[in-house]
Design a protein around this motif. Structure first.
Motif, PDB file in Angstrom:
ATOM      1  N   GLY A 167      27.777  32.028 -83.208  1.00  0.00           N
ATOM      2  CA  GLY A 167      27.508  33.457 -83.278  1.00  0.00           C
ATOM      3  C   GLY A 167      28.004  34.026 -84.589  1.00  0.00           C
ATOM      4  N   VAL A 168      27.952  35.349 -84.708  1.00  0.00           N
ATOM      5  CA  VAL A 168      28.342  35.976 -85.973  1.00  0.00           C
ATOM      6  C   VAL A 168      29.665  36.730 -85.885  1.00  0.00           C
ATOM      7  CG1 VAL A 168      25.946  36.201 -86.714  1.00  0.00           C
ATOM      8  CG2 VAL A 168      27.022  38.099 -85.518  1.00  0.00           C
ATOM      9  N   SER A 169      30.132  37.060 -84.681  1.00  0.00           N
ATOM     10  CA  SER A 169      31.320  37.910 -84.563  1.00  0.00           C
ATOM     11  C   SER A 169      32.588  37.116 -84.287  1.00  0.00           C
ATOM     12  CB  SER A 169      31.107  38.943 -83.450  1.00  0.00           C
ATOM     13  OG  SER A 169      30.868  38.288 -82.219  1.00  0.00           O
ATOM     14  N   ASP A 170      32.702  35.941 -84.912  1.00  0.00           N
ATOM     15  CA  ASP A 170      33.926  35.154 -84.801  1.00  0.00           C
ATOM     16  C   ASP A 170      34.252  34.586 -86.173  1.00  0.00           C
ATOM     17  OD1 ASP A 170      32.666  32.480 -85.223  1.00  0.00           O
ATOM     18  OD2 ASP A 170      31.692  32.950 -83.323  1.00  0.00           O
ATOM     19  N   ASP A 171      35.371  33.875 -86.272  1.00  0.00           N
ATOM     20  CA  ASP A 171      35.835  33.411 -87.570  1.00  0.00           C
ATOM     21  C   ASP A 171      35.431  31.973 -87.871  1.00  0.00           C
ATOM     22  OD1 ASP A 171      37.035  34.663 -89.725  1.00  0.00           O
ATOM     23  OD2 ASP A 171      38.934  33.609 -89.446  1.00  0.00           O
ATOM     24  N   SER A 172      34.544  31.426 -87.041  1.00  0.00           N
ATOM     25  CA  SER A 172      34.062  30.072 -87.325  1.00  0.00           C
ATOM     26  C   SER A 172      32.897  30.150 -88.308  1.00  0.00           C
ATOM     27  CB  SER A 172      33.618  29.380 -86.040  1.00  0.00           C
ATOM     28  OG  SER A 172      32.472  30.028 -85.506  1.00  0.00           O
ATOM     29  N   ASP A 173      32.542  29.006 -88.838  1.00  0.00           N
ATOM     30  CA  ASP A 173      31.416  28.966 -89.768  1.00  0.00           C
ATOM     31  C   ASP A 173      30.632  27.688 -89.502  1.00  0.00           C
ATOM     32  OD1 ASP A 173      29.736  29.833 -91.698  1.00  0.00           O
ATOM     33  OD2 ASP A 173      31.081  29.463 -93.387  1.00  0.00           O
ATOM     34  N   THR A 174      30.102  27.594 -88.283  1.00  0.00           N
ATOM     35  CA  THR A 174      29.476  26.353 -87.825  1.00  0.00           C
ATOM     36  C   THR A 174      27.988  26.514 -87.555  1.00  0.00           C
ATOM     37  OG1 THR A 174      30.183  26.924 -85.577  1.00  0.00           O
ATOM     38  CG2 THR A 174      31.621  25.468 -86.833  1.00  0.00           C
ATOM     39  N   GLY A 175      27.393  27.578 -88.050  1.00  0.00           N
ATOM     40  CA  GLY A 175      25.967  27.770 -87.876  1.00  0.00           C
ATOM     41  C   GLY A 175      25.621  28.337 -86.507  1.00  0.00           C
ATOM     42  N   LEU A 176      24.326  28.495 -86.260  1.00  0.00           N
ATOM     43  CA  LEU A 176      23.841  29.126 -85.032  1.00  0.00           C
ATOM     44  C   LEU A 176      23.129  28.137 -84.116  1.00  0.00           C
ATOM     45  CD1 LEU A 176      22.429  32.432 -86.584  1.00  0.00           C
ATOM     46  CD2 LEU A 176      24.716  31.998 -85.658  1.00  0.00           C
ATOM     47  N   GLY A 177      23.246  26.858 -84.426  1.00  0.00           N
ATOM     48  CA  GLY A 177      22.591  25.839 -83.613  1.00  0.00           C
ATOM     49  C   GLY A 177      23.350  25.535 -82.334  1.00  0.00           C
ATOM     50  N   PRO A 178      22.884  24.537 -81.567  1.00  0.00           N
ATOM     51  CA  PRO A 178      23.527  24.188 -80.293  1.00  0.00           C
ATOM     52  C   PRO A 178      25.005  23.869 -80.477  1.00  0.00           C
ATOM     53  CG  PRO A 178      21.417  23.068 -80.503  1.00  0.00           C
ATOM     54  CD  PRO A 178      21.704  23.693 -81.838  1.00  0.00           C
ATOM     55  N   ALA A 179      25.823  24.316 -79.531  1.00  0.00           N
ATOM     56  CA  ALA A 179      27.261  24.077 -79.585  1.00  0.00           C
ATOM     57  C   ALA A 179      27.647  22.916 -78.676  1.00  0.00           C
ATOM     58  CB  ALA A 179      28.014  25.346 -79.190  1.00  0.00           C
ATOM     59  N   PHE A 180      27.307  23.021 -77.408  1.00  0.00           N
ATOM     60  CA  PHE A 180      27.612  21.965 -76.447  1.00  0.00           C
ATOM     61  C   PHE A 180      26.606  20.821 -76.576  1.00  0.00           C
ATOM     62  CE2 PHE A 180      29.542  25.693 -74.518  1.00  0.00           C
ATOM     63  CZ  PHE A 180      30.726  25.210 -73.976  1.00  0.00           C
ATOM     64  N   SER A 181      27.036  19.634 -76.170  1.00  0.00           N
ATOM     65  CA  SER A 181      26.081  18.525 -76.053  1.00  0.00           C
ATOM     66  C   SER A 181      25.183  18.781 -74.848  1.00  0.00           C
ATOM     67  CB  SER A 181      26.830  17.199 -75.872  1.00  0.00           C
ATOM     68  OG  SER A 181      27.444  17.155 -74.589  1.00  0.00           O
ATOM     69  N   ASP A 182      24.076  18.087 -74.780  1.00  0.00           N
ATOM     70  CA  ASP A 182      23.170  18.252 -73.635  1.00  0.00           C
ATOM     71  C   ASP A 182      23.879  17.924 -72.323  1.00  0.00           C
ATOM     72  OD1 ASP A 182      21.181  18.945 -75.399  1.00  0.00           O
ATOM     73  OD2 ASP A 182      20.173  16.985 -75.366  1.00  0.00           O
ATOM     74  N   ALA A 183      24.695  16.872 -72.350  1.00  0.00           N
ATOM     75  CA  ALA A 183      25.403  16.470 -71.129  1.00  0.00           C
ATOM     76  C   ALA A 183      26.408  17.546 -70.708  1.00  0.00           C
ATOM     77  CB  ALA A 183      26.106  15.135 -71.347  1.00  0.00           C
ATOM     78  N   GLU A 184      27.090  18.153 -71.671  1.00  0.00           N
ATOM     79  CA  GLU A 184      28.061  19.207 -71.347  1.00  0.00           C
ATOM     80  C   GLU A 184      27.364  20.424 -70.748  1.00  0.00           C
ATOM     81  OE1 GLU A 184      31.510  18.460 -74.746  1.00  0.00           O
ATOM     82  OE2 GLU A 184      29.662  19.517 -75.291  1.00  0.00           O
ATOM     83  N   LEU A 185      26.247  20.806 -71.368  1.00  0.00           N
ATOM     84  CA  LEU A 185      25.509  21.965 -70.850  1.00  0.00           C
ATOM     85  C   LEU A 185      25.019  21.718 -69.435  1.00  0.00           C
ATOM     86  CD1 LEU A 185      23.183  23.539 -73.590  1.00  0.00           C
ATOM     87  CD2 LEU A 185      24.968  24.666 -72.254  1.00  0.00           C
ATOM     88  N   ARG A 186      24.482  20.546 -69.198  1.00  0.00           N
ATOM     89  CA  ARG A 186      23.997  20.226 -67.855  1.00  0.00           C
ATOM     90  C   ARG A 186      25.140  20.235 -66.847  1.00  0.00           C
ATOM     91  NH1 ARG A 186      20.699  16.443 -70.572  1.00  0.00           N
ATOM     92  NH2 ARG A 186      22.214  14.785 -70.113  1.00  0.00           N
ATOM     93  N   ALA A 187      26.319  19.772 -67.264  1.00  0.00           N
ATOM     94  CA  ALA A 187      27.472  19.761 -66.367  1.00  0.00           C
ATOM     95  C   ALA A 187      27.862  21.184 -65.976  1.00  0.00           C
ATOM     96  CB  ALA A 187      28.653  19.053 -67.033  1.00  0.00           C
ATOM     97  N   ILE A 188      27.811  22.089 -66.939  1.00  0.00           N
ATOM     98  CA  ILE A 188      28.148  23.493 -66.667  1.00  0.00           C
ATOM     99  C   ILE A 188      27.138  24.102 -65.703  1.00  0.00           C
ATOM    100  CG2 ILE A 188      28.241  25.795 -67.717  1.00  0.00           C
ATOM    101  CD1 ILE A 188      29.355  24.348 -70.266  1.00  0.00           C
ATOM    102  N   VAL A 189      25.863  23.907 -66.005  1.00  0.00           N
ATOM    103  CA  VAL A 189      24.819  24.515 -65.172  1.00  0.00           C
ATOM    104  C   VAL A 189      24.817  23.904 -63.777  1.00  0.00           C
ATOM    105  CG1 VAL A 189      22.330  24.864 -64.911  1.00  0.00           C
ATOM    106  CG2 VAL A 189      23.392  25.104 -67.170  1.00  0.00           C
ATOM    107  N   ASP A 190      24.909  22.591 -63.696  1.00  0.00           N
ATOM    108  CA  ASP A 190      24.897  21.940 -62.385  1.00  0.00           C
ATOM    109  C   ASP A 190      26.099  22.376 -61.547  1.00  0.00           C
ATOM    110  OD1 ASP A 190      22.597  20.639 -63.092  1.00  0.00           O
ATOM    111  OD2 ASP A 190      23.539  18.683 -63.446  1.00  0.00           O
ATOM    112  N   SER A 191      27.270  22.473 -62.191  1.00  0.00           N
ATOM    113  CA  SER A 191      28.468  22.904 -61.460  1.00  0.00           C
ATOM    114  C   SER A 191      28.318  24.333 -60.967  1.00  0.00           C
ATOM    115  CB  SER A 191      29.704  22.784 -62.358  1.00  0.00           C
ATOM    116  OG  SER A 191      29.956  21.449 -62.710  1.00  0.00           O
ATOM    117  N   ALA A 192      27.787  25.201 -61.823  1.00  0.00           N
ATOM    118  CA  ALA A 192      27.608  26.599 -61.438  1.00  0.00           C
ATOM    119  C   ALA A 192      26.607  26.732 -60.297  1.00  0.00           C
ATOM    120  CB  ALA A 192      27.151  27.415 -62.637  1.00  0.00           C
TER     121      ALA A 192
END
Length: 398
Positions: A167-192
């Motif tokens: 995002g833009v409102s933090d102090d990182s400088d890592t771009g706007l692309g995907p942050a989590f891996s696909d497996a991590e994202l799926r784990a979050i969504v499946d758990s939720a």
């Protein structure tokens, strides 16, 4: 029409004017009449993306924010990330009637990767010693992501917020692309989903939107780089689109009128200007959303009210006034699974009623002329009687 309310519920809607004598009550004087014949009356709005309690656990600001939001026309809000120690007690206090404010659907801490958007330890060497409260849902790897999701549900989260991109409102400088891996994202969504919670995903780049939708999220927040491929994918999976247009105006206002209470670093400003320069024009991505039939929501994010967002959806996003009003009522109710309680005026539904001077169907700017707000049967704004606080709908310059 006459809307009859008892306690916190609409009991009937009748044709014509109904006087106190026609309403069952021990005495006519027990019936309170509110005259809105000269106003545009509709259901209270749903702000589908906002933040109430800031990273420093400023509970006083949280109290101010809920008042500001309800006076701006939001009778229900979906909080997209706040300090758990603040947002959950505040939600409870409003639900119990101790505080007058909008109904809150709370996320708790937003999930992010180490060094990602909303990890407010970024750039702080002492971060490991005293991580801010807001960064408690930092998680890396499938196991940590599952546990962080479950932890927010344990706190009482109504939905899960995940920072699927930078995002833009933090102090990182890592771009706007995907942050989590696909497996991590799926784990979050499946758990939720396993725990009967929806997932709202902060996703700016097209790649991060695709990754989030592939993982099964329920709504995309911001979606600044929406393109035809991901719009089609969102439509296929019935994913809500919450474009949060007004926050771009709010950020530019903060840059133009800096204030110590809302710091913007040179890095923040540079990233914001780069986003505005490279993202597709707002009207273009909103036209894509409409072409593919996406269900659009109204979320103010930071710095404005839901009525500000509704106006932006029309003036910047080129939605019709009716489409923007539906986004802030019917669509919002569907997104939070409360269509049986909110989103329209009908007997048996929550007594969430707002009224404008003028007609926003013909002039969307009339959304800034709030005349009356009732949240669950309690009056928050009524200048005719002096009840509530008739504060203008936004404190920011238009």
């Amino acid at each position: 029409m006459s809307i009859l309310v008892k306690d916190d519920t609409i009991t009937a809607i009748r044709d014509g004017y109904v006087g106190a004598e026609a309403i069952p009550a021990p005495k006519p004087e027990h019936v309170k009449m509110v005259e809105l014949q000269n106003q545009f009356v509709m259901a209270g709005m749903v702000d589908a993306h906002t933040h109430i309690v800031d990273p420093n656990l400023d509970f006083g600001m949280g109290l101010y924010n809920v008042g500001f939001m309800v006076r701006g026309g939001a009778t229900t809000v979906r909080d997209a990330g706040s300090v758990p120690e603040g947002i959950f007690p505040l939600r409870q206090a409003i639900a119990e009637g101790s505080i007058l404010g909008p109904r809150i659907l709370a996320s708790g801490s937003p999930l992010t990767i180490t060094g990602g958007h909303a990890d407010f330890r970024n750039g702080k060497l002492q971060a490991e010693l005293s991580p801010p409260l807001y960064s408690r849902a930092v998680c890396d790897g499938v196991d940590e992501c599952e546990k962080a999701t479950r932890k927010q549900v344990q706190f009482g989260a109504d939905q899960i917020k995940v920072m699927a991109s930078g995002g833009v409102s933090d102090d990182s400088d890592t771009g706007l692309g995907p942050a989590f891996s696909d497996a991590e994202l799926r784990a979050i969504v499946d758990s939720a989903h396993r725990l009967h919670r929806t997932v709202m995903a902060h996703a700016l780049s097209a790649e991060s939107i695709k990754a989030a939708v592939d993982a099964g999220v329920d709504s995309i927040e911001h979606g600044d780089f929406l393109n035809e491929e991901v719009a089609r994918l969102m439509a296929q999976h019935h994913v809500f689109f919450d474009p949060t247009l007004y926050v771009l105006v709010a950020i530019q206002n903060v840059i133009d009128h800096p204030t110590p209470s809302i710091p913007m670093t040179e890095k923040n400003i540079r990233k914001f200007h780069e986003l505005m320069k490279t993202a597709p024009p707002i009207a273009e991505r909103m036209a894509l959303a409409k072409r593919f039939g996406l269900t659009i929501l109204a979320g103010s994010d930071d710095g404005g009210t839901v009525t500000d967002e509704v106006v932006a959806l029309v003036e910047q996003g080129h939605l019709s006034p009716r489409e923007a009003l539906v986004a802030s009522t019917v669509n919002g109710a569907e997104a939070v699974h409360l269509s049986d309680q909110i989103g329209t005026l009908a007997p048996g539904k929550s007594a969430d009623v707002i009224a404008f001077d003028g007609n926003p169907l013909t002039n969307i700017e009339d959304c800034h002329k709030l005349h009356f707000v009732m949240a669950r049967g309690r009056i928050a704004v009524n200048p005719d009687t002096g009840e509530g606080d008739p504060t203008p709908a936004s404190s920011l310059p238009k």
